[in-house]
Design a protein around this motif. Structure first.
Motif, PDB file in Angstrom:
ATOM      1  N   ILE A  40      33.020  -3.765  91.618  1.00 36.35           N
ATOM      2  CA  ILE A  40      34.120  -3.168  92.612  1.00 36.35           C
ATOM      3  C   ILE A  40      35.367  -3.186  91.816  1.00 36.35           C
ATOM      4  O   ILE A  40      36.303  -2.825  92.186  1.00 36.35           O
ATOM      5  CB  ILE A  40      34.405  -3.591  93.992  1.00 36.35           C
ATOM      6  CG1 ILE A  40      34.689  -5.047  94.104  1.00 36.35           C
ATOM      7  CG2 ILE A  40      33.172  -3.231  94.618  1.00 36.35           C
ATOM      8  CD1 ILE A  40      35.141  -5.767  95.288  1.00 36.35           C
ATOM      9  N   LEU A  41      35.302  -3.830  90.623  1.00 39.46           N
ATOM     10  CA  LEU A  41      36.665  -4.375  89.873  1.00 39.46           C
ATOM     11  C   LEU A  41      37.452  -2.796  89.652  1.00 39.46           C
ATOM     12  O   LEU A  41      38.606  -2.826  89.507  1.00 39.46           O
ATOM     13  CB  LEU A  41      36.475  -5.032  88.425  1.00 39.46           C
ATOM     14  CG  LEU A  41      37.665  -5.391  88.027  1.00 39.46           C
ATOM     15  CD1 LEU A  41      38.119  -6.371  88.716  1.00 39.46           C
ATOM     16  CD2 LEU A  41      37.284  -5.914  86.602  1.00 39.46           C
ATOM     17  N   ARG A  42      36.688  -1.488  89.250  1.00 41.02           N
ATOM     18  CA  ARG A  42      37.563  -0.665  88.892  1.00 41.02           C
ATOM     19  C   ARG A  42      37.605   0.409  90.189  1.00 41.02           C
ATOM     20  O   ARG A  42      37.872   1.716  89.970  1.00 41.02           O
ATOM     21  CB  ARG A  42      36.935   0.219  87.769  1.00 41.02           C
ATOM     22  CG  ARG A  42      36.498  -0.500  86.525  1.00 41.02           C
ATOM     23  CD  ARG A  42      36.852  -0.061  85.419  1.00 41.02           C
ATOM     24  NE  ARG A  42      36.943  -1.271  84.366  1.00 41.02           N
ATOM     25  CZ  ARG A  42      37.836  -1.604  83.731  1.00 41.02           C
ATOM     26  NH1 ARG A  42      39.187  -1.109  84.647  1.00 41.02           N
ATOM     27  NH2 ARG A  42      37.803  -2.548  82.956  1.00 41.02           N
ATOM     28  N   ASP A  43      37.518  -0.062  91.412  1.00 43.41           N
ATOM     29  CA  ASP A  43      37.466   0.631  92.659  1.00 43.41           C
ATOM     30  C   ASP A  43      39.095   1.020  93.091  1.00 43.41           C
ATOM     31  O   ASP A  43      39.961   0.292  92.526  1.00 43.41           O
ATOM     32  CB  ASP A  43      36.823   0.054  93.593  1.00 43.41           C
ATOM     33  CG  ASP A  43      35.288   0.193  93.816  1.00 43.41           C
ATOM     34  OD1 ASP A  43      34.774  -0.082  94.784  1.00 43.41           O
ATOM     35  OD2 ASP A  43      34.884   1.032  92.998  1.00 43.41           O
ATOM     36  N   PHE A  44      39.069   2.036  93.702  1.00 47.14           N
ATOM     37  CA  PHE A  44      40.292   2.049  94.610  1.00 47.14           C
ATOM     38  C   PHE A  44      40.379   1.781  95.684  1.00 47.14           C
ATOM     39  O   PHE A  44      39.600   2.128  96.499  1.00 47.14           O
ATOM     40  CB  PHE A  44      40.680   3.606  94.109  1.00 47.14           C
ATOM     41  CG  PHE A  44      41.200   4.133  93.012  1.00 47.14           C
ATOM     42  CD1 PHE A  44      40.106   4.463  91.887  1.00 47.14           C
ATOM     43  CD2 PHE A  44      42.547   4.243  92.756  1.00 47.14           C
ATOM     44  CE1 PHE A  44      40.702   4.705  90.669  1.00 47.14           C
ATOM     45  CE2 PHE A  44      42.787   4.564  91.518  1.00 47.14           C
ATOM     46  CZ  PHE A  44      42.179   4.863  90.560  1.00 47.14           C
ATOM     47  N   SER A  76      46.965   1.150  94.246  1.00 47.51           N
ATOM     48  CA  SER A  76      45.912   1.334  94.716  1.00 47.51           C
ATOM     49  C   SER A  76      44.608   0.774  94.090  1.00 47.51           C
ATOM     50  O   SER A  76      43.514   0.885  94.506  1.00 47.51           O
ATOM     51  CB  SER A  76      45.924   2.866  94.981  1.00 47.51           C
ATOM     52  OG  SER A  76      46.487   3.339  93.846  1.00 47.51           O
ATOM     53  N   ARG A  77      44.778   0.474  92.631  1.00 47.86           N
ATOM     54  CA  ARG A  77      43.490  -0.046  92.229  1.00 47.86           C
ATOM     55  C   ARG A  77      43.459  -1.488  92.356  1.00 47.86           C
ATOM     56  O   ARG A  77      44.559  -2.209  92.383  1.00 47.86           O
ATOM     57  CB  ARG A  77      43.743   0.134  90.697  1.00 47.86           C
ATOM     58  CG  ARG A  77      43.825   1.669  90.120  1.00 47.86           C
ATOM     59  CD  ARG A  77      43.611   1.859  88.829  1.00 47.86           C
ATOM     60  NE  ARG A  77      44.868   1.239  88.131  1.00 47.86           N
ATOM     61  CZ  ARG A  77      44.852   0.260  87.098  1.00 47.86           C
ATOM     62  NH1 ARG A  77      43.572   0.377  86.307  1.00 47.86           N
ATOM     63  NH2 ARG A  77      45.830  -0.234  86.321  1.00 47.86           N
ATOM     64  N   VAL A  78      42.168  -1.913  92.481  1.00 40.54           N
ATOM     65  CA  VAL A  78      41.909  -3.290  92.668  1.00 40.54           C
ATOM     66  C   VAL A  78      42.373  -4.230  91.768  1.00 40.54           C
ATOM     67  O   VAL A  78      42.855  -5.206  92.043  1.00 40.54           O
ATOM     68  CB  VAL A  78      40.436  -3.275  93.103  1.00 40.54           C
ATOM     69  CG1 VAL A  78      40.048  -4.839  93.041  1.00 40.54           C
ATOM     70  CG2 VAL A  78      40.073  -2.824  94.313  1.00 40.54           C
ATOM     71  N   VAL A  79      42.175  -3.655  90.372  1.00 40.41           N
ATOM     72  CA  VAL A  79      42.340  -4.702  89.223  1.00 40.41           C
ATOM     73  C   VAL A  79      43.988  -4.753  89.088  1.00 40.41           C
ATOM     74  O   VAL A  79      44.480  -6.047  88.735  1.00 40.41           O
ATOM     75  CB  VAL A  79      41.587  -4.182  88.016  1.00 40.41           C
ATOM     76  CG1 VAL A  79      42.151  -2.862  87.533  1.00 40.41           C
ATOM     77  CG2 VAL A  79      41.741  -5.140  86.929  1.00 40.41           C
ATOM     78  N   LEU A 128      32.132  -2.935 100.816  1.00 34.90           N
ATOM     79  CA  LEU A 128      33.120  -4.017 101.014  1.00 34.90           C
ATOM     80  C   LEU A 128      34.281  -3.490 101.650  1.00 34.90           C
ATOM     81  O   LEU A 128      35.558  -3.704 102.103  1.00 34.90           O
ATOM     82  CB  LEU A 128      33.589  -4.528  99.838  1.00 34.90           C
ATOM     83  CG  LEU A 128      32.947  -5.753  99.335  1.00 34.90           C
ATOM     84  CD1 LEU A 128      33.330  -6.064  97.973  1.00 34.90           C
ATOM     85  CD2 LEU A 128      32.984  -7.016 100.361  1.00 34.90           C
ATOM     86  N   ASP A 129      34.101  -2.254 102.280  1.00 34.81           N
ATOM     87  CA  ASP A 129      34.996  -1.589 103.354  1.00 34.81           C
ATOM     88  C   ASP A 129      34.962  -2.114 104.590  1.00 34.81           C
ATOM     89  O   ASP A 129      34.034  -1.768 105.313  1.00 34.81           O
ATOM     90  CB  ASP A 129      34.708  -0.084 103.281  1.00 34.81           C
ATOM     91  CG  ASP A 129      35.733   0.638 104.225  1.00 34.81           C
ATOM     92  OD1 ASP A 129      35.393   1.805 104.061  1.00 34.81           O
ATOM     93  OD2 ASP A 129      36.523   0.098 104.652  1.00 34.81           O
ATOM     94  N   VAL A 130      35.839  -2.968 104.819  1.00 31.76           N
ATOM     95  CA  VAL A 130      35.788  -3.998 106.130  1.00 31.76           C
ATOM     96  C   VAL A 130      35.980  -3.020 107.423  1.00 31.76           C
ATOM     97  O   VAL A 130      35.754  -3.722 108.460  1.00 31.76           O
ATOM     98  CB  VAL A 130      36.730  -4.983 106.066  1.00 31.76           C
ATOM     99  CG1 VAL A 130      36.199  -6.091 105.126  1.00 31.76           C
ATOM    100  CG2 VAL A 130      37.958  -4.658 105.923  1.00 31.76           C
ATOM    101  N   ASP A 131      36.325  -2.076 107.166  1.00 29.49           N
ATOM    102  CA  ASP A 131      36.396  -1.090 108.452  1.00 29.49           C
ATOM    103  C   ASP A 131      35.125  -0.709 109.058  1.00 29.49           C
ATOM    104  O   ASP A 131      35.018  -0.437 110.057  1.00 29.49           O
ATOM    105  CB  ASP A 131      37.104   0.400 108.110  1.00 29.49           C
ATOM    106  CG  ASP A 131      38.491   0.418 108.121  1.00 29.49           C
ATOM    107  OD1 ASP A 131      39.328   1.505 108.166  1.00 29.49           O
ATOM    108  OD2 ASP A 131      39.001  -0.615 108.728  1.00 29.49           O
ATOM    109  N   GLN A 132      34.128  -0.989 108.152  1.00 30.07           N
ATOM    110  CA  GLN A 132      32.721  -0.773 108.620  1.00 30.07           C
ATOM    111  C   GLN A 132      32.143  -2.050 109.462  1.00 30.07           C
ATOM    112  O   GLN A 132      31.184  -1.841 110.092  1.00 30.07           O
ATOM    113  CB  GLN A 132      31.550  -0.486 107.339  1.00 30.07           C
ATOM    114  CG  GLN A 132      32.243   0.328 106.611  1.00 30.07           C
ATOM    115  CD  GLN A 132      31.659   1.684 106.806  1.00 30.07           C
ATOM    116  OE1 GLN A 132      30.812   1.791 107.519  1.00 30.07           O
ATOM    117  NE2 GLN A 132      31.963   2.435 105.709  1.00 30.07           N
ATOM    118  N   LEU A 133      32.994  -3.073 109.397  1.00 27.98           N
ATOM    119  CA  LEU A 133      32.453  -4.188 110.224  1.00 27.98           C
ATOM    120  C   LEU A 133      33.033  -3.844 111.669  1.00 27.98           C
ATOM    121  O   LEU A 133      34.190  -4.423 112.044  1.00 27.98           O
ATOM    122  CB  LEU A 133      33.108  -5.568 109.658  1.00 27.98           C
ATOM    123  CG  LEU A 133      32.546  -6.025 108.343  1.00 27.98           C
ATOM    124  CD1 LEU A 133      33.479  -7.122 108.030  1.00 27.98           C
ATOM    125  CD2 LEU A 133      31.022  -6.606 108.558  1.00 27.98           C
TER     126      LEU A 133
END
Lengths: 492, 321, 226
Positions: free
Chosen positions: C92-96, C32-35, C213-218
């Motif tokens: 966003i590197l430390r994002d979930f 779940s973590r991007v990194v 960068l949440d592509v659900d918003q596109l």
């Protein structure tokens, strides 16, 4: 061979050149010059093939099937470059594009033409895949050129859906190579189409069937077959109009060309195999084609954006062509080859006209475009004649190809002519219910005519008319040779 | 198989079980010792657990007023099932009289029985920590058992039997091979063992903070010889998992036939393997922090997935087409 | 069973590495973590390069060493570096990017592997390469890449799923046919490289247009309510 080298080298070098050229005005001019040179090289190549038969045999192979597609690509490229020069200047003038992005646009334009020509002329099925993926990559940043949220979304969908789709095609290519490597000794030769076509009967039917399914799904995504078509209306409507013209007119054709090349191999393999349905490839194509045709025809009625309207029309026609290739037989195949040509010419002309129409009205929404024929007759008439042509009215070429297809369907699948005719009627209704108010309605106050470059439209529609009335001898001969190649028997 | 019914064979079986129970506290102490050294602490003496057990057996048993007979019986059942489980596992000798009974599924069933009574006893007294510990233990068990069974299936598919002796003999007879199914089953078994025996990162065996306890919370109310039996059961369970890992996946050295020399060699080999395994366990416990409880589900899902892929690898890669 | 045990140790190692590539695909689904996603993807590239190198040494096809080196440099070093760099620049590197319903995803992944095994059976029967059993695994890696694309919401993790899909395709080429002709492999590598670069540029476009960068918003383009 040198004609082929020139045909490929000009757009490749042009792309690099245009990437380095800072001036926007000079860039547009250079783009036109390069496209004209490319067309000259392609015509020279076509003349070489006309004189001496196939060219190539190693990594490149130009035969009757792809020579006219190459010339067509170069022609549509030139027309679009001619149209794009004033159009994009206007777009830059109203502030929709920055000079840096214009450079990207021109360089990608030539790059895209290069990948198209490479895909058409290569003999290596792996390089075909690379070129088609390259075409996607060359255009994805162009779809989002205006940087609005909608165009970014369209480009993202385009990238991901086409990328995933074409990945399936790569898996199919791997399976194809797998089947080929067992039969053909040298691994370097095992992906060459001409070699594979000669040995098609020895390829393992089970593996070829699975490979064809993957390849159809993969390249079919780029053709815009339902249900893999979701990216098409968005990508074709959100990008700049010259992009829509080349995407609809050229890329869809090349993807279909790839499918048909593979179908030829699969048919050969399945026919020689025992215990497999020999018509599997054809039936799959028919199914997808018919589905695309009907669904797109129905969706035409719901559209509110003029470019989306014609994008769905592209899906509908590609579906029709896929269906025709699936039906097989000389009549349907000849019709499909003719349809590829005339659809490309008509659709690009239509998009050019649509670009002008949206510039006149200042919007792409169908509800707000009105009275084009009053404000600017050339644009109005262009749109009307183009739509008449694409809807399949005689004496335009689309009518001829659709008639051939209907005849072929009546011969082999009589009950399928009903959905075909129904679909044609629905599509015609859908197009014209939107078209009629746009062309003939009351123009809103303050709508002024604009500077136009409708010469390419006239040329394209003139060619389509000519092809509808009397196909020139050499072209008919090429279509016949290609039909013979694809189905084993000719029409003429 | 007939000679397994002889008195000598039964004697050997009893001796093996006694040995198992005898070395269990030693193994737990060894792990604690290595862990202390790694954490730069001075470890307790190696034989301290025996002294603790002796002390506890001498002490008086205090029962809560609300305790029912279940509470009094539970320690005996828990320890009994643990010792019974220990008796069916080949420790130094493969062919034991219990071999016919030595099914991996029987093992899982015995553990389940012990855990059932443990949870009942914890709930029996009515303290909040008992209830909390019981629910946590059952959650971990509910997630670990499918994973354990998946490991069992993988092993069974490889050896064509769920019988422990058969599996060990099968591995002994094959040439040395790198099998993805067994590798992944081993990894899964390691994760499951950590969860079931209550080691870090699932549960801290040395914690005194009640809200972080899983296993310790279940035995909070026990005293005297009851507590001694519970502690012994936990130590036996840890040793069982260690011996399972050592003997199922690296059984070389185990005695196939009873003979003084072979048995001695097997004992030495086992001691070496357990020492190594204990050191690795201690190292892993020192390197990793305890997970929050809701992440234990992910941990066990990883174990389940590894075992599942192990089984799929067997079917796809190793089974004859 | 005896068939597997007769294989030399090198070939057993190759098949074990193939199973570990599948494990890395499952691991990608679960992160779940991007990194962490990018790191697991890098490890998948390393495993693939190692598998290819071992196949090269076992079958004597030396062009596979070049493929292995290309995979290592591109998929295990350059693309993860590029993704990390872009993610760091975007902050966003430390994002979930939480996996919705991990249980269902896990079961779906298991079902996908079984399905791919069934599909690849007719192909495997005809193969004479030593890795013919791994064709099913390579198809599974492709499908699991697609599953990752579908179950993720952030653009960057979707791109990692896309790249994992390409990894699976490379793996398929290695296991089914011991690599494709060099010109094709180079072309594919070039395409993947350009795709990664364009994705990197694209993240900024997305972020600039919808601030996330949440592509659900596109979701402005759809067939209804336009």
């Amino acid at each position: 061979m040198s004609a082929l080298v020139w045909t490929l080298l000009i757009p490749a070098v042009g792309a690099v050149l245009l990437a380095l050229l800072p001036s926007q005005r000079l860039g547009a001019l250079v783009n036109v010059v390069l496209s004209a040179a490319g067309l000259a090289a392609a015509l020279y190549l076509a003349w070489t093939v006309l004189d001496g038969g196939e060219v190539g045999g190693g990594q490149f192979y130009v035969d009757a099937f792809n020579v006219y597609l190459i010339a067509l690509t170069a022609l549509v490229g030139l027309s679009t470059a001619l149209f794009s020069r004033p159009y994009m200047t206007h777009e830059a003038a109203i502030g929709r594009i920055t000079p840096l992005r214009m450079r990207l646009y021109h360089a990608s334009f030539q790059g895209f033409l290069f990948t198209m020509l490479l895909a058409l002329s290569t003999n290596n099925l792996g390089v075909l895949w690379v070129a088609l993926e390259g075409a996607t990559l060359a255009t994805v940043l162009l779809v989002s050129l205006y940087r609005t949220p909608e165009s970014v979304e369209a480009a993202w969908k385009y990238f991901i859906l086409c990328g995933v789709g074409i990945a399936q095609a790569l898996f199919g290519t791997v399976l194809l190579y797998f089947a080929a490597a067992r039969v053909i000794g040298q691994p370097e030769q095992a992906l060459l189409w001409s070699v594979l076509h000669a040995h098609a009967g020895q390829l393992e039917p089970a593996v070829m069937a699975i490979a064809f399914v993957f390849l159809l799904v993969g390249y079919g995504t780029k053709v815009g077959l339902v249900p893999l078509h979701n990216w098409l209306p968005d990508a074709h409507s959100e990008g700049p109009t010259p992009m829509s013209a080349v995407l609809s007119g050229l890329l869809l054709n090349v993807a279909l060309y790839a499918v048909v090349r593979v179908k030829m191999l699969t048919d050969g393999a399945l026919a020689a195999g025992v215990g497999h349905t020999p018509q599997l490839a054809g039936h799959l194509m028919m199914g997808f084609g018919l589905l695309s045709f009907i669904v797109a025809g129905l969706f035409l009625h719901r559209q509110r954006d003029i470019k989306r309207l014609f994008s769905y029309s592209s899906i509908e026609h590609m579906g029709l062509m896929t269906f025709a290739f699936g039906v097989g037989g000389p009549l349907a195949t000849f019709g499909a080859l003719l349809h590829m040509t005339v659809h490309s010419l008509t659709k690009s002309a239509l998009f050019i006209t649509v670009g002008h129409a949206s510039q006149v009205a200042g919007t792409q929404a169908i509800d707000r475009i009105r009275g084009l024929i009053r404000t600017q007759p050339t644009v109005g008439w262009g749109l009307l004649v183009g739509s008449v042509a694409i809807a399949g009215f005689p004496p335009f070429g689309v009518f001829t190809s659709e008639f051939l297809l209907l005849t072929a369907t009546m011969q082999s699948w009589p009950w399928l002519t009903v959905p075909l005719l129904l679909g044609l009627a629905i599509a015609f209704a859908g197009l014209f219910r939107h078209l009629q108010p746009m062309v003939f309605g009351e123009p809103p106050p303050g709508q002024l005519p604009i500077a136009t470059s409708l010469a390419p439209v006239a040329v394209h529609l003139g060619l389509v008319l000519w092809l509808g009335l009397a196909i020139p001898g050499f072209l008919a001969r090429w279509f016949d040779q290609a039909t013979r190649l694809i189905t084993g028997s000719g029409l003429l | 198989m007939a000679d397994h019914l002889s008195p000598l064979a039964w004697l050997l079986a009893l001796a093996q079980t006694a040995l198992f129970v005898a070395i269990a506290p030693l193994f737990a102490s060894w792990v604690k010792r290595v862990k202390s050294r790694l954490q730069n602490r001075c470890p307790p003496p190696l034989l301290q657990p025996y002294r603790d057990l002796r002390r506890l057996f001498a002490k008086e048993v205090l029962l809560a007023e609300t305790a029912s007979p279940v509470f009094r019986v539970a320690p005996y059942v828990v320890c009994g099932t643990a010792v019974l489980a220990a008796s069916v596992i080949p420790l130094v000798l493969v062919a034991i009289p219990m071999a016919a009974m030595a099914d991996v599924i029987v093992l899982v069933g015995l553990f389940a029985l012990g855990r059932f009574f443990l949870a009942l006893a914890a709930l029996d007294v009515g303290t909040p920590f008992g209830g909390m510990g019981a629910s946590r233990e059952m959650t971990v068990a509910a997630l670990a058992e499918p994973a354990m069974l998946m490991v069992v299936f993988t092993l069974a598919m490889v050896a064509s039997s769920t019988n422990l002796s058969t599996i060990i003999l099968h591995t002994l007879q094959q040439p040395l091979a790198l099998r993805p199914s067994l590798l992944l089953a081993l990894l899964a078994l390691l994760l499951i063992g950590i969860a079931e025996t209550g080691r870090i990162p699932v549960d801290n065996p040395a914690t005194h903070l009640e809200l972080t306890m899983i296993h310790e919370a279940l035995i909070l109310e026990f005293s005297g010889r009851h507590l001694a039996l519970m502690e012994l059961a936990a130590q036996v369970k840890l040793t069982i998992y260690a011996v399972l890992v050592a003997n199922l996946f690296a059984p070389w050295g185990i005695a196939a036939q009873p003979g003084a020399g072979a048995l001695l060699f097997a004992a030495a080999a086992l001691a070496a393997k357990l020492a190594l395994f204990g050191a690795l366990l201690a190292g892993a416990e020192t390197a990793v922090a305890k997970m929050r409880l809701f992440r234990v589900a992910t941990f066990l899902a990883v174990a389940f997935t590894l075992a599942l892929i192990g089984m799929l690898s067997f079917v796809i890669l190793e089974a004859p087409a | 069973m005896s068939g597997y045990l007769q294989l030399p140790l090198l070939e057993q190692a190759i098949l074990t590495l193939a199973a570990l590539v599948l494990v890395s695909s499952f691991a990608l689904l679960a992160q779940s973590r991007v990194v962490a996603t990018i790191h697991v993807f890098a490890w998948q590239g390393v495993l693939l390069a190692l598998t290819t190198a071992l196949v090269a040494s076992d079958s004597g096809l030396y062009h596979l060493y070049l493929s292995a080196a290309l995979t290592l440099v591109l998929k295990a070093l350059f693309i993860p570096w590029l993704l990390v760099r872009q993610a760091r620049r975007l902050g966003i590197l430390r994002d979930f990017d939480a996996v919705l319903r991990p249980g269902v995803t896990l079961l779906a992944a298991g079902a996908v592997v079984i399905f791919c095994y069934a599909v690849a059976q007719p192909v495997e029967r005809f193969s004479r390469t030593l890795t013919h059993d791994a064709i099913a695994l390579s198809l599974a890696v492709v499908m699991l890449g697609m599953l990752m694309l579908v179950t993720r919401r952030k653009a960057i993790t979707q791109v990692v799923g896309f790249m994992a899909l390409e990894n699976g395709l490379f793996f398929a080429a290695v296991t089914a046919t011991h690599g494709m002709p060099m010109v094709v492999e180079l072309g594919i590598a070039f395409d993947v490289l350009v795709a990664a670069i364009i994705f990197g540029i694209f993240f900024f476009h997305i972020r600039d247009s919808i601030d996330t960068l949440d592509v659900d918003q596109l979701n402005r383009l759809s067939e209804s309510d336009r």
